[in-house]
Scaffold this motif. Structure first.
Motif, PDB file in Angstrom:
ATOM      1  N   SER A 203       0.837  -1.196   0.000  1.00  0.00           N
ATOM      2  CA  SER A 203       0.000   0.000   0.000  1.00  0.00           C
ATOM      3  C   SER A 203       0.874   1.249   0.000  1.00  0.00           C
ATOM      4  N   SER A 204       0.207   2.401   0.024  1.00  0.00           N
ATOM      5  CA  SER A 204       0.914   3.678   0.151  1.00  0.00           C
ATOM      6  C   SER A 204       1.170   4.053   1.600  1.00  0.00           C
ATOM      7  N   GLY A 205       0.960   3.117   2.493  1.00  0.00           N
ATOM      8  CA  GLY A 205       1.235   3.368   3.904  1.00  0.00           C
ATOM      9  C   GLY A 205      -0.025   3.288   4.747  1.00  0.00           C
ATOM     10  N   VAL A 206       0.152   3.367   6.046  1.00  0.00           N
ATOM     11  CA  VAL A 206      -0.932   3.217   7.010  1.00  0.00           C
ATOM     12  C   VAL A 206      -0.981   4.459   7.899  1.00  0.00           C
ATOM     13  N   LEU A 207      -2.186   4.969   8.141  1.00  0.00           N
ATOM     14  CA  LEU A 207      -2.419   6.091   9.043  1.00  0.00           C
ATOM     15  C   LEU A 207      -3.140   5.589  10.285  1.00  0.00           C
ATOM     16  N   VAL A 208      -2.662   6.012  11.449  1.00  0.00           N
ATOM     17  CA  VAL A 208      -3.351   5.730  12.712  1.00  0.00           C
ATOM     18  C   VAL A 208      -3.530   7.059  13.406  1.00  0.00           C
ATOM     19  N   GLY A 209      -4.792   7.498  13.578  1.00  0.00           N
ATOM     20  CA  GLY A 209      -5.038   8.844  14.058  1.00  0.00           C
ATOM     21  C   GLY A 209      -5.965   8.923  15.252  1.00  0.00           C
ATOM     22  N   THR A 210      -5.882  10.037  15.949  1.00  0.00           N
ATOM     23  CA  THR A 210      -6.694  10.333  17.120  1.00  0.00           C
ATOM     24  C   THR A 210      -7.935  11.131  16.717  1.00  0.00           C
ATOM     25  N   GLY A 211      -8.780  11.428  17.702  1.00  0.00           N
ATOM     26  CA  GLY A 211      -9.913  12.290  17.433  1.00  0.00           C
ATOM     27  C   GLY A 211      -9.497  13.695  17.066  1.00  0.00           C
ATOM     28  N   THR A 212      -8.383  14.178  17.640  1.00  0.00           N
ATOM     29  CA  THR A 212      -7.876  15.498  17.243  1.00  0.00           C
ATOM     30  C   THR A 212      -7.474  15.482  15.779  1.00  0.00           C
ATOM     31  N   GLY A 213      -6.832  14.395  15.342  1.00  0.00           N
ATOM     32  CA  GLY A 213      -6.411  14.277  13.951  1.00  0.00           C
ATOM     33  C   GLY A 213      -7.537  13.932  12.995  1.00  0.00           C
ATOM     34  N   ALA A 214      -8.737  13.695  13.532  1.00  0.00           N
ATOM     35  CA  ALA A 214      -9.860  13.303  12.683  1.00  0.00           C
ATOM     36  C   ALA A 214     -10.361  14.444  11.812  1.00  0.00           C
ATOM     37  N   THR A 215      -9.808  15.640  11.998  1.00  0.00           N
ATOM     38  CA  THR A 215     -10.165  16.764  11.129  1.00  0.00           C
ATOM     39  C   THR A 215      -9.152  16.955  10.007  1.00  0.00           C
ATOM     40  N   GLY A 216      -8.100  16.144   9.977  1.00  0.00           N
ATOM     41  CA  GLY A 216      -7.035  16.349   9.001  1.00  0.00           C
ATOM     42  C   GLY A 216      -6.834  15.174   8.062  1.00  0.00           C
ATOM     43  N   TRP A 217      -5.630  14.608   8.073  1.00  0.00           N
ATOM     44  CA  TRP A 217      -5.225  13.561   7.137  1.00  0.00           C
ATOM     45  C   TRP A 217      -6.137  12.345   7.231  1.00  0.00           C
ATOM     46  N   CYS A 218      -6.443  11.924   8.457  1.00  0.00           N
ATOM     47  CA  CYS A 218      -7.315  10.749   8.622  1.00  0.00           C
ATOM     48  C   CYS A 218      -8.716  11.019   8.086  1.00  0.00           C
ATOM     49  N   ARG A 219      -9.177  12.244   8.228  1.00  0.00           N
ATOM     50  CA  ARG A 219     -10.509  12.560   7.701  1.00  0.00           C
ATOM     51  C   ARG A 219     -10.532  12.448   6.184  1.00  0.00           C
ATOM     52  N   SER A 220      -9.427  12.802   5.542  1.00  0.00           N
ATOM     53  CA  SER A 220      -9.348  12.657   4.096  1.00  0.00           C
ATOM     54  C   SER A 220      -9.519  11.190   3.697  1.00  0.00           C
ATOM     55  N   ALA A 221      -8.796  10.298   4.406  1.00  0.00           N
ATOM     56  CA  ALA A 221      -8.930   8.868   4.117  1.00  0.00           C
ATOM     57  C   ALA A 221     -10.337   8.382   4.427  1.00  0.00           C
ATOM     58  N   TRP A 222     -10.918   8.890   5.498  1.00  0.00           N
ATOM     59  CA  TRP A 222     -12.273   8.499   5.906  1.00  0.00           C
ATOM     60  C   TRP A 222     -13.290   8.918   4.843  1.00  0.00           C
ATOM     61  N   LEU A 223     -13.148  10.122   4.307  1.00  0.00           N
ATOM     62  CA  LEU A 223     -14.077  10.598   3.286  1.00  0.00           C
ATOM     63  C   LEU A 223     -13.961   9.781   2.000  1.00  0.00           C
ATOM     64  N   GLU A 224     -12.722   9.415   1.637  1.00  0.00           N
ATOM     65  CA  GLU A 224     -12.530   8.610   0.428  1.00  0.00           C
ATOM     66  C   GLU A 224     -13.217   7.256   0.544  1.00  0.00           C
ATOM     67  N   ARG A 225     -13.330   6.733   1.773  1.00  0.00           N
ATOM     68  CA  ARG A 225     -13.995   5.437   1.989  1.00  0.00           C
ATOM     69  C   ARG A 225     -15.506   5.580   2.141  1.00  0.00           C
TER      70      ARG A 225
END
Length: 309
Positions: A203-225
């Protein structure tokens, strides 16, 4: 004898300071900006506002306290003390930059340029510090602290990394990373993961994020799914994880590409590439170096950011 509290003022170089360091003189910096259709006046104004905020923050420190300053680039070499009160003067991202180096010290975020920052983590103006600083060390301080969950990555050679927003594990250049992925109980951290329980992935890597980070990079991955799970809140003791662009092949699978981790579970990656890295909150210069066969475990950190409300 009990040590007096120490105020640690954290800041970063302004754009204007970086321009001067690169071009040498104000005139050369102004010429460089004008050649690209920008005015040096706006850059100087932001530089001046940060300087004023820093000066007001320093003046607010009680006379019987100790005090020091640290620039963002020096954070990996700075030793924080248990008695510190950390005053972050700048942007929200600077709070995330400093959080990984702390161990429970209270943090006051000061917005140096109101109107340009969301103010999620830098919630205060410098003028509020005379009241906030004594309150940070008072017995009642706990009532005024917003405790935020952090994510921890621990390699099998004892390398350790903390982050407030997210940890990325993958190739340094974001190319294809190869590894085996499993979700295990945290209590099993001392035992190797059975090969049958881990899925080989590319893969292109793995992201593990917190609720604070849920507005940033992880949210982008979440929206794509398409929002496949409920992202945790900032204080919730849980993490969301996402595999970026998992590639199906005869040798690699895609059955595990997102999920949630509570404090009792960890995401375990075993490296099957020559070199992978793990870095937090976008700071690639402060990363864990991982080589073939190494294992890194990611989960909820015991340490939490303690942010003054």
């Amino acid at each position: 004898m009990t040590l007096a509290p120490r105020a640690v003022l954290v800041h970063r170089r302004t754009e204007y300071e970086e321009l001067l360091a690169h071009h040498g003189t104000p005139g050369q910096a102004a010429f460089f900006l004008s050649s690209r259709g920008r005015s040096v006046a706006e850059v100087e104004a932001r530089h001046r506002r940060q300087g004023e905020a820093l000066a007001r923050a320093a003046a607010a420190v009680p006379l019987d306290w100790r005090r020091t300053r640290v620039e963002r680039a020096d954070l990996p070499r700075f030793l924080f003390e248990p008695e510190d009160v950390v005053v972050v003067v700048g942007q929200d991202g600077l709070v995330a930059n400093v959080a990984k180096y702390l161990d429970g010290q209270p943090v006051i975020g000061v917005d140096a340029d109101p109107g340009r920052n969301p103010g999620v983590l830098v919630r205060h103006r410098a003028d509020a510090l005379p009241a906030l600083l004594p309150g940070a060390v008072a017995r009642s301080a706990a009532r005024h602290l917003d405790e935020r969950t952090m994510v921890e990555a621990v390699a099998d050679d004892s390398q350790r990394l903390l982050a407030l927003n997210e940890v990325y594990v993958g190739q340094p250049g974001h190319q294809t990373a190869r590894y085996r992925l499993a979700v295990t109980e945290a209590a099993a951290a001392s035992r190797p993961v059975a090969e049958a329980a881990a899925e080989p992935q590319a893969s292109s890597g793995v992201l593990v994020g917190t609720g604070t980070g849920a507005t940033g990079w992880c949210r982008s991955a979440w929206l794509e799914r398409g929002g496949p799970l409920d992202l945790p809140g900032a204080a919730a003791p849980a993490l969301a994880w996402f595999v970026r662009e998992a590639w199906p092949s005869p040798a690699t699978g895609t059955s595990r590409v997102h999920g949630l981790l509570d404090p009792g579970r960890q995401l375990v990656l075993t490296v099957e590439s020559d070199r992978l890295v793990a870095f937090g909150d976008g700071i690639e210069t402060d990363a864990l170096e991982l080589t073939w066969g190494q294992t890194v475990r990611l989960g909820v950190a015991a340490t939490r950011l303690r942010l003054m409300t």
